[in-house]
Motif scaffolding. Sequence first.
Motif, PDB file in Angstrom:
ATOM      1  N   GLU A  11      18.232  55.099  -0.393  1.00  0.00           N
ATOM      2  CA  GLU A  11      19.566  55.118  -0.979  1.00  0.00           C
ATOM      3  C   GLU A  11      20.402  56.277  -0.438  1.00  0.00           C
TER       4      GLU A  11
ATOM      5  N   ALA B  32      12.432  54.986  -2.487  1.00  0.00           N
ATOM      6  CA  ALA B  32      13.478  55.845  -3.050  1.00  0.00           C
ATOM      7  C   ALA B  32      12.944  57.283  -3.123  1.00  0.00           C
TER       8      ALA B  32
ATOM      9  N   VAL C 275      21.423  48.745  -5.219  1.00  0.00           N
ATOM     10  CA  VAL C 275      20.301  49.497  -5.777  1.00  0.00           C
ATOM     11  C   VAL C 275      19.704  48.748  -6.962  1.00  0.00           C
TER      12      VAL C 275
ATOM     13  N   HIS D 284      13.552  55.611 -10.887  1.00  0.00           N
ATOM     14  CA  HIS D 284      14.888  55.883 -10.356  1.00  0.00           C
ATOM     15  C   HIS D 284      15.711  56.712 -11.338  1.00  0.00           C
TER      16      HIS D 284
ATOM     17  N   CYS E 205      18.026  48.089  -0.975  1.00  0.00           N
ATOM     18  CA  CYS E 205      16.898  49.020  -1.052  1.00  0.00           C
ATOM     19  C   CYS E 205      15.852  48.453  -2.004  1.00  0.00           C
TER      20      CYS E 205
ATOM     21  N   TYR F 279      24.038  56.409  -6.086  1.00  0.00           N
ATOM     22  CA  TYR F 279      24.168  55.435  -7.169  1.00  0.00           C
ATOM     23  C   TYR F 279      25.625  55.262  -7.580  1.00  0.00           C
TER      24      TYR F 279
END
Length: 254
Positions: free
Chosen positions: A176, A172, A43, A49, A193, A63
């Motif tokens: 993810e 996103a 990521v 994000h 990603c 994450y």
Amino acid sequence: MSLAVQPPARPIFGFVPSALDEAAAAARIAAPSPIGAGASLVVTPNLDHIVQYRRNPAFRAAYRRAAIILCDGFPVHYYARLRGHPAHRVTGSGLIARLMHAPDPAARLLFVVDRPETARAVETWAHTHGIADQVATSIPPLGFITQPSACEHLASAIARHRPTLLVMGVGAPQSEIFIDRYHNALPDCWALCVGQGVKMALGLVRRAPPVVQTLHAEWLWRLIQEPRRLAGRYGLGAFRFAGAIVADLRGRSP
């Protein structure tokens, strides 16, 4: 005489960013992924994000299980450095451009993209580099992450191709979240990603000029290109990111 050992820096926003620079990250991803891990998620957190990370539990879970976390956005990178992390700024667009510039002829790649013209550009790129037989594309429907059948279809397509590198170019947080939910059903591979980074690497979207990148003003470059779509989003995002920093400094990260 004893030397004091510096304690490791505390996580920021609940995660620890990698110390890899772009070249080292590309080398890591070009090497085989961990055996038996399924899809190993990479990521690239930016300001948006972090805002979504705080508001979306599924994104946050992805994450926290990611194999590599690279600071994409300059504000995230700068904050990580201020908090004592030896992080480098590694943008998703720069990383995928490096990997696509001289692709490994032995690698198998699958690009998940948003529209047919992007898929055709990927196929043209693959033919140019003589790796057409190792490259595949898939175009999931809009909002596929909320459609179990679409997710299962995509997971099956990935499993059939057995990529060593899976490139998620559909934005996103769905990229993810998909990888996190289905990583055990996917073959061992790196799952990178990068959103619009695929289009930038293919020349479908103009990347910021080097001087703009040096000034860390890519956000301004994108804003000038798409003011109606991004002005409100960037303004609100900056406000929420500031709130995320305050909460993190107070030890209140989710």
